[in-house]
Design a protein around this motif. Structure first.
Motif, PDB file in Angstrom:
ATOM      1  N   VAL A 129       9.793 -10.207   9.478  1.00 42.08           N
ATOM      2  CA  VAL A 129       8.487  -9.693   9.062  1.00 42.08           C
ATOM      3  C   VAL A 129       8.701  -8.598   8.027  1.00 42.08           C
ATOM      4  N   ALA A 130       8.209  -8.820   6.825  1.00 42.98           N
ATOM      5  CA  ALA A 130       8.287  -7.823   5.756  1.00 42.98           C
ATOM      6  C   ALA A 130       6.944  -7.104   5.649  1.00 42.98           C
ATOM      7  N   ILE A 131       6.996  -5.798   5.488  1.00 41.67           N
ATOM      8  CA  ILE A 131       5.786  -4.995   5.306  1.00 41.67           C
ATOM      9  C   ILE A 131       5.903  -4.238   3.991  1.00 41.67           C
ATOM     10  N   ILE A 132       4.914  -4.415   3.125  1.00 40.88           N
ATOM     11  CA  ILE A 132       4.846  -3.655   1.878  1.00 40.88           C
ATOM     12  C   ILE A 132       3.564  -2.836   1.906  1.00 40.88           C
ATOM     13  N   GLY A 133       3.693  -1.531   1.770  1.00 43.30           N
ATOM     14  CA  GLY A 133       2.535  -0.648   1.764  1.00 43.30           C
ATOM     15  C   GLY A 133       2.302  -0.061   0.389  1.00 43.30           C
ATOM     16  N   ASP A 134       1.045   0.181   0.072  1.00 43.08           N
ATOM     17  CA  ASP A 134       0.692   0.705  -1.242  1.00 43.08           C
ATOM     18  C   ASP A 134      -0.448   1.709  -1.088  1.00 43.08           C
ATOM     19  N   ILE A 135      -0.265   2.916  -1.606  1.00 43.73           N
ATOM     20  CA  ILE A 135      -1.298   3.952  -1.512  1.00 43.73           C
ATOM     21  C   ILE A 135      -2.461   3.607  -2.437  1.00 43.73           C
ATOM     22  N   LYS A 136      -3.666   3.621  -1.891  1.00 43.98           N
ATOM     23  CA  LYS A 136      -4.847   3.304  -2.683  1.00 43.98           C
ATOM     24  C   LYS A 136      -5.196   4.455  -3.628  1.00 43.98           C
ATOM     25  N   GLU A 137      -5.549   4.091  -4.856  1.00 44.96           N
ATOM     26  CA  GLU A 137      -6.018   5.061  -5.858  1.00 44.96           C
ATOM     27  C   GLU A 137      -5.101   6.276  -5.946  1.00 44.96           C
ATOM     28  N   LEU A 156       8.663   2.573  -4.991  1.00 40.82           N
ATOM     29  CA  LEU A 156       8.058   3.080  -6.216  1.00 40.82           C
ATOM     30  C   LEU A 156       7.308   4.350  -5.825  1.00 40.82           C
ATOM     31  N   GLY A 157       6.756   5.031  -6.796  1.00 43.19           N
ATOM     32  CA  GLY A 157       6.068   6.266  -6.478  1.00 43.19           C
ATOM     33  C   GLY A 157       4.968   6.106  -5.456  1.00 43.19           C
ATOM     34  N   ASP A 158       4.272   4.965  -5.501  1.00 44.82           N
ATOM     35  CA  ASP A 158       3.108   4.762  -4.650  1.00 44.82           C
ATOM     36  C   ASP A 158       3.295   3.631  -3.651  1.00 44.82           C
ATOM     37  N   GLU A 159       4.491   3.108  -3.545  1.00 49.94           N
ATOM     38  CA  GLU A 159       4.709   1.910  -2.740  1.00 49.94           C
ATOM     39  C   GLU A 159       5.946   2.064  -1.849  1.00 49.94           C
ATOM     40  N   PHE A 160       5.929   1.409  -0.701  1.00 51.01           N
ATOM     41  CA  PHE A 160       7.073   1.440   0.214  1.00 51.01           C
ATOM     42  C   PHE A 160       7.190   0.088   0.913  1.00 51.01           C
ATOM     43  N   PRO A 202      -6.015  11.662   5.411  1.00 52.66           N
ATOM     44  CA  PRO A 202      -7.029  10.787   4.823  1.00 52.66           C
ATOM     45  C   PRO A 202      -6.565   9.916   3.656  1.00 52.66           C
ATOM     46  N   VAL A 203      -5.283   9.967   3.330  1.00 48.15           N
ATOM     47  CA  VAL A 203      -4.770   9.050   2.301  1.00 48.15           C
ATOM     48  C   VAL A 203      -4.888   7.613   2.831  1.00 48.15           C
ATOM     49  N   LYS A 204      -5.449   6.741   2.027  1.00 52.06           N
ATOM     50  CA  LYS A 204      -5.656   5.364   2.455  1.00 52.06           C
ATOM     51  C   LYS A 204      -4.566   4.454   1.889  1.00 52.06           C
ATOM     52  N   ALA A 245      -7.902  -3.824   4.705  1.00 52.52           N
ATOM     53  CA  ALA A 245      -6.805  -2.935   4.331  1.00 52.52           C
ATOM     54  C   ALA A 245      -5.454  -3.543   4.668  1.00 52.52           C
ATOM     55  N   ILE A 246      -5.455  -4.658   5.410  1.00 45.99           N
ATOM     56  CA  ILE A 246      -4.220  -5.319   5.821  1.00 45.99           C
ATOM     57  C   ILE A 246      -4.359  -6.810   5.563  1.00 45.99           C
ATOM     58  N   GLY A 247      -3.353  -7.391   4.898  1.00 51.06           N
ATOM     59  CA  GLY A 247      -3.345  -8.820   4.658  1.00 51.06           C
ATOM     60  C   GLY A 247      -2.081  -9.441   5.211  1.00 51.06           C
ATOM     61  N   PHE A 248      -2.178 -10.696   5.619  1.00 50.70           N
ATOM     62  CA  PHE A 248      -1.043 -11.372   6.245  1.00 50.70           C
ATOM     63  C   PHE A 248      -0.872 -12.774   5.683  1.00 50.70           C
TER      64      PHE A 248
END
Length: 231
Positions: free
Chosen positions: A11-19, A56-60, A83-85, A135-138
């Motif tokens: 299972v890979a998880i990629i997160g990205d900070i909105k705006e 990346l700066g906004d991604e993990f 409150p960071v989304k 906010a979550i996709g699979f």
């Protein structure tokens, strides 16, 4: 059985900070994210195949050897970064390259492809101004109707979860997240927050907490199948 995979799945998880570009204290947010990911790596060490790291700066991203704690990890990151989304793309499938235990950079395979596709779909939905865009996709690898049907079910539930979360007031969110984090009684929650139990019950009811929890547990149960058996 929710899934059928030809090869051993991860299972890979990629997160990205909105705006993220609109955030004034971006350096502080990145420091906080780094701290949260360190805590996740330590707490869920037995589930993690390749540690979460800022890519990346906004991604993990990170790689799990099974899906048992996928939703717990995502929920914990959401709570601690608020409150960071953050939007999350989750992919299930094989890994076709060598993997570094210390950092999930350089690894490749369907699990990461699917996570990336799921993340891009979320971004596209937001651009289309879809109300309550999830906010979550699979996405799951596998060319069979069995996986596709489960994927649709999970994404539908994830959209409903986002709709419920977006309806919470600040007070409801505080109470619900305390219940979620400690997984104990309304009385215990009331004690920690220094309020009365009826106030907890009222917030849980208005925030549709038990429907939310049941839906979250359903997704967790489905994802827990991934990687639970050696292939």
């Amino acid at each position: 059985m929710f899934f059928i995979f030809k090869d051993k799945p991860f299972v890979a998880i990629i997160g990205d900070i909105k705006e993220s570009k609109k955030i004034e204290n971006r350096n502080e947010v990145q420091k906080k994210l780094r701290q949260v990911l360190t805590e996740i790596n330590e707490k869920y060490d037995n589930d993690i195949y390749s540690r979460f790291i800022i890519t990346l700066g906004d991604e993990f991203q990170g790689l799990l050897c099974n899906g048992a704690n996928t939703m717990n990890i995502i929920s914990e990151i959401e709570r601690k970064m608020y409150p960071v989304k953050i939007r999350f793309g989750v992919g299930a499938g094989a890994i076709t390259t060598d993997v570094s235990r210390e950092m999930s950079i350089g690894a490749d395979g369907p699990a990461y492809y699917k996570a990336r596709n799921a993340l891009e779909t979320l971004k596209d939905n937001e651009k289309k101004k879809q109300k309550n865009a999830s906010a979550i996709g699979f996405e799951a690898d596998g060319h069979n109707r069995h996986n596709n049907g489960t994927e649709i079910m999970i994404n539908t539930i994830l959209s409903l979860l986002t709709a419920i979360k977006d309806s919470w007031s600040d007070r409801q969110r505080e109470i619900i997240w305390d219940m979620q984090e400690h997984n104990d009684s309304q009385v215990d929650t009331a004690g920690r927050l220094k309020i009365k139990q009826p106030a907890v019950q009222k917030s849980l009811s208005k925030g549709k907490y038990y429907a939310y929890k049941d839906a979250l547990d359903t997704v967790g149960k489905a994802l827990s199948e991934i990687g639970e058996q050696d292939v």
